[in-house]
Design a protein around this motif. Structure first.
Motif, PDB file in Angstrom:
ATOM      1  N   GLN A  51      -5.346  -7.336 -10.049  1.00  0.00           N
ATOM      2  CA  GLN A  51      -6.097  -6.622 -11.232  1.00  0.00           C
ATOM      3  C   GLN A  51      -5.006  -5.602 -11.688  1.00  0.00           C
ATOM      4  N   ILE A  52      -4.257  -4.923 -10.691  1.00  0.00           N
ATOM      5  CA  ILE A  52      -3.085  -4.266 -11.432  1.00  0.00           C
ATOM      6  C   ILE A  52      -2.200  -4.915 -12.363  1.00  0.00           C
ATOM      7  N   ILE A  53      -1.647  -6.004 -12.189  1.00  0.00           N
ATOM      8  CA  ILE A  53      -1.072  -6.918 -12.958  1.00  0.00           C
ATOM      9  C   ILE A  53      -1.592  -6.865 -14.172  1.00  0.00           C
ATOM     10  N   ALA A  54      -3.013  -7.324 -14.256  1.00  0.00           N
ATOM     11  CA  ALA A  54      -3.565  -7.608 -15.586  1.00  0.00           C
ATOM     12  C   ALA A  54      -3.718  -6.194 -16.295  1.00  0.00           C
ATOM     13  N   SER A  55      -4.189  -5.212 -15.737  1.00  0.00           N
ATOM     14  CA  SER A  55      -4.590  -3.965 -16.299  1.00  0.00           C
ATOM     15  C   SER A  55      -3.199  -3.375 -17.000  1.00  0.00           C
ATOM     16  N   ALA A  81      -5.373  10.589 -30.261  1.00  0.00           N
ATOM     17  CA  ALA A  81      -6.616  10.238 -29.352  1.00  0.00           C
ATOM     18  C   ALA A  81      -6.373   8.987 -28.510  1.00  0.00           C
ATOM     19  N   GLU A  82      -5.736   7.968 -29.071  1.00  0.00           N
ATOM     20  CA  GLU A  82      -5.260   6.675 -28.478  1.00  0.00           C
ATOM     21  C   GLU A  82      -4.682   7.269 -27.104  1.00  0.00           C
ATOM     22  N   VAL A  83      -3.774   8.092 -26.991  1.00  0.00           N
ATOM     23  CA  VAL A  83      -2.864   8.396 -26.011  1.00  0.00           C
ATOM     24  C   VAL A  83      -3.942   9.023 -25.037  1.00  0.00           C
ATOM     25  N   LYS A  84      -4.669   9.966 -25.397  1.00  0.00           N
ATOM     26  CA  LYS A  84      -5.638  10.567 -24.587  1.00  0.00           C
ATOM     27  C   LYS A  84      -6.506   9.685 -23.695  1.00  0.00           C
ATOM     28  N   LYS A  85      -7.106   8.888 -24.512  1.00  0.00           N
ATOM     29  CA  LYS A  85      -7.714   7.784 -23.912  1.00  0.00           C
ATOM     30  C   LYS A  85      -7.315   6.939 -22.928  1.00  0.00           C
ATOM     31  N   LEU A  86      -5.853   6.601 -23.334  1.00  0.00           N
ATOM     32  CA  LEU A  86      -4.903   5.705 -22.481  1.00  0.00           C
ATOM     33  C   LEU A  86      -4.905   6.465 -20.917  1.00  0.00           C
ATOM     34  N   ALA A  87      -4.704   7.764 -21.286  1.00  0.00           N
ATOM     35  CA  ALA A  87      -4.406   8.613 -19.915  1.00  0.00           C
ATOM     36  C   ALA A  87      -5.474   8.641 -19.020  1.00  0.00           C
ATOM     37  N   ALA A  88      -6.552   8.772 -19.739  1.00  0.00           N
ATOM     38  CA  ALA A  88      -7.970   8.823 -19.078  1.00  0.00           C
ATOM     39  C   ALA A  88      -8.220   7.591 -18.316  1.00  0.00           C
ATOM     40  N   ASP A  89      -8.035   6.527 -19.069  1.00  0.00           N
ATOM     41  CA  ASP A  89      -8.191   5.256 -18.481  1.00  0.00           C
ATOM     42  C   ASP A  89      -7.166   4.812 -17.337  1.00  0.00           C
ATOM     43  N   ILE A  90      -5.926   5.337 -17.379  1.00  0.00           N
ATOM     44  CA  ILE A  90      -5.191   5.353 -16.256  1.00  0.00           C
ATOM     45  C   ILE A  90      -5.615   5.999 -15.120  1.00  0.00           C
ATOM     46  N   LYS A  91      -6.174   7.205 -15.382  1.00  0.00           N
ATOM     47  CA  LYS A  91      -6.303   8.077 -14.148  1.00  0.00           C
ATOM     48  C   LYS A  91      -7.689   7.437 -13.471  1.00  0.00           C
ATOM     49  N   LYS A  92      -8.753   7.047 -14.395  1.00  0.00           N
ATOM     50  CA  LYS A  92      -9.860   6.330 -13.911  1.00  0.00           C
ATOM     51  C   LYS A  92      -9.570   5.165 -13.060  1.00  0.00           C
ATOM     52  N   GLN A 133      -6.575   4.219 -11.369  1.00  0.00           N
ATOM     53  CA  GLN A 133      -5.649   4.282 -10.389  1.00  0.00           C
ATOM     54  C   GLN A 133      -6.036   5.322  -9.209  1.00  0.00           C
ATOM     55  N   ASP A 134      -7.017   6.345  -9.693  1.00  0.00           N
ATOM     56  CA  ASP A 134      -7.416   7.430  -8.564  1.00  0.00           C
ATOM     57  C   ASP A 134      -8.380   6.498  -7.492  1.00  0.00           C
ATOM     58  N   PRO A 135      -9.345   5.703  -7.963  1.00  0.00           N
ATOM     59  CA  PRO A 135      -9.843   4.939  -6.842  1.00  0.00           C
ATOM     60  C   PRO A 135      -9.127   4.105  -6.278  1.00  0.00           C
ATOM     61  N   GLU A 136      -8.073   3.466  -6.729  1.00  0.00           N
ATOM     62  CA  GLU A 136      -7.056   2.530  -5.970  1.00  0.00           C
ATOM     63  C   GLU A 136      -6.220   3.113  -4.910  1.00  0.00           C
ATOM     64  N   ALA A 144       0.622  -1.096  -0.017  1.00  0.00           N
ATOM     65  CA  ALA A 144       0.144   0.074  -0.129  1.00  0.00           C
ATOM     66  C   ALA A 144       0.938   1.306  -0.151  1.00  0.00           C
ATOM     67  N   LYS A 145       1.980   1.277   0.789  1.00  0.00           N
ATOM     68  CA  LYS A 145       2.812   2.590   0.914  1.00  0.00           C
ATOM     69  C   LYS A 145       3.537   2.775  -0.246  1.00  0.00           C
ATOM     70  N   GLY A 146       4.003   1.847  -0.889  1.00  0.00           N
ATOM     71  CA  GLY A 146       4.571   1.660  -2.241  1.00  0.00           C
ATOM     72  C   GLY A 146       3.797   2.084  -3.382  1.00  0.00           C
ATOM     73  N   MET A 147       2.530   1.487  -3.486  1.00  0.00           N
ATOM     74  CA  MET A 147       1.722   1.723  -4.757  1.00  0.00           C
ATOM     75  C   MET A 147       1.239   3.179  -4.470  1.00  0.00           C
ATOM     76  N   ILE A 148       0.795   3.803  -3.398  1.00  0.00           N
ATOM     77  CA  ILE A 148       0.044   4.967  -3.372  1.00  0.00           C
ATOM     78  C   ILE A 148       0.927   6.163  -4.203  1.00  0.00           C
ATOM     79  N   PRO A 149       2.174   6.375  -3.721  1.00  0.00           N
ATOM     80  CA  PRO A 149       2.919   7.382  -4.574  1.00  0.00           C
ATOM     81  C   PRO A 149       3.454   7.083  -6.097  1.00  0.00           C
TER      82      PRO A 149
END
Length: 213
Positions: free
Chosen positions: A194-198, A93-104, A106-109, A69-74
């Motif tokens: 889930q992190i490994i897979a995504s 557009a693919e990079v923009k979508k990828l960035a949006a997916d990453i934020k979507k 990782q923010d909740p995690e 948890a402490k390593g994954m947060i930062p």
């Protein structure tokens, strides 16, 4: 009198049959006590002992869970910071979508991981504090690399973003692998999977976009 005798005989016969049945049952039980009855007991015991720790482990955690948890947060925070740059700088557009997916993803995690640490009585890494100590390790970007990414735009940003994010993801995947091997907290181990897979899927996608696969 004849009726009485007949009743007595019938009662005796029933009693004898009952006794015989009891003897047979006792013999049968004793004969397969190791293979049958005993085996059933041992399997029942195994089943109970195996399921008890599994359910109990839902609420237990160990040092590996805390480290995860402490390593994954930062690590996630930096990925989100990189993703936040894409909408105004990326050309693809693919990079923009990828960035949006990453934020979507990782923010909740980050929120979940922080919640676990609080529940466990552990300190949540301060914003930015641990990021610097981790730069250059585990795929974390250095301050200079982040500064260069912030200056880039268009196709140059797309390329730099994906190359850096691949490195970032590759470093990130090591932490959940360790968590799966050494952790005790079931929800954390599930998140690790889930992190490994995504992130493995995103690495593959970025390599394709860069023409590397």
């Amino acid at each position: 009198m004849i009726r009485k005798r007949s009743l007595v005989r019938r009662t005796a016969a029933v009693a004898a049959a009952g006794a015989a049945a009891l003897v047979l049952a006792a013999c049968g039980g004793g004969g397969d006590s190791t293979a049958g009855h005993g085996g059933h007991d041992s399997s029942a015991t195994t089943s109970v002992s195996a399921s008890a720790p599994a359910s109990a482990s839902q609420g237990k955690h160990n040092a590996a869970d805390v480290a995860f948890a402490k390593g994954m947060i930062p690590h996630h925070r930096q990925a989100v910071e990189m993703a936040d740059l894409a909408p105004g700088r990326a050309q693809s557009a693919e990079v923009k979508k990828l960035a949006a997916d990453i934020k979507k993803a990782q923010d909740p995690e980050i929120k979940t991981l922080s919640g676990w640490l609080t529940t466990w009585g552990e300190e949540v890494p301060a914003e930015g504090a641990m990021d610097h100590s981790m730069h250059g390790s585990g795929g974390m970007m250095t301050e200079q690399e982040m500064a260069e990414l912030k200056k880039a735009s268009g196709k140059a940003f797309d390329t730099a973003f994906m190359e850096m994010m691949i490195k970032h993801h590759e470093g990130a995947v090591e932490m959940p692998k360790t968590e799966q091997a050494d952790g005790a907290y079931a929800p954390a181990k599930k998140m690790a999977g889930q992190i490994i897979a995504s992130q493995s899927a995103e690495i593959e996608q970025m390599n394709k976009l860069l023409g590397k696969s």
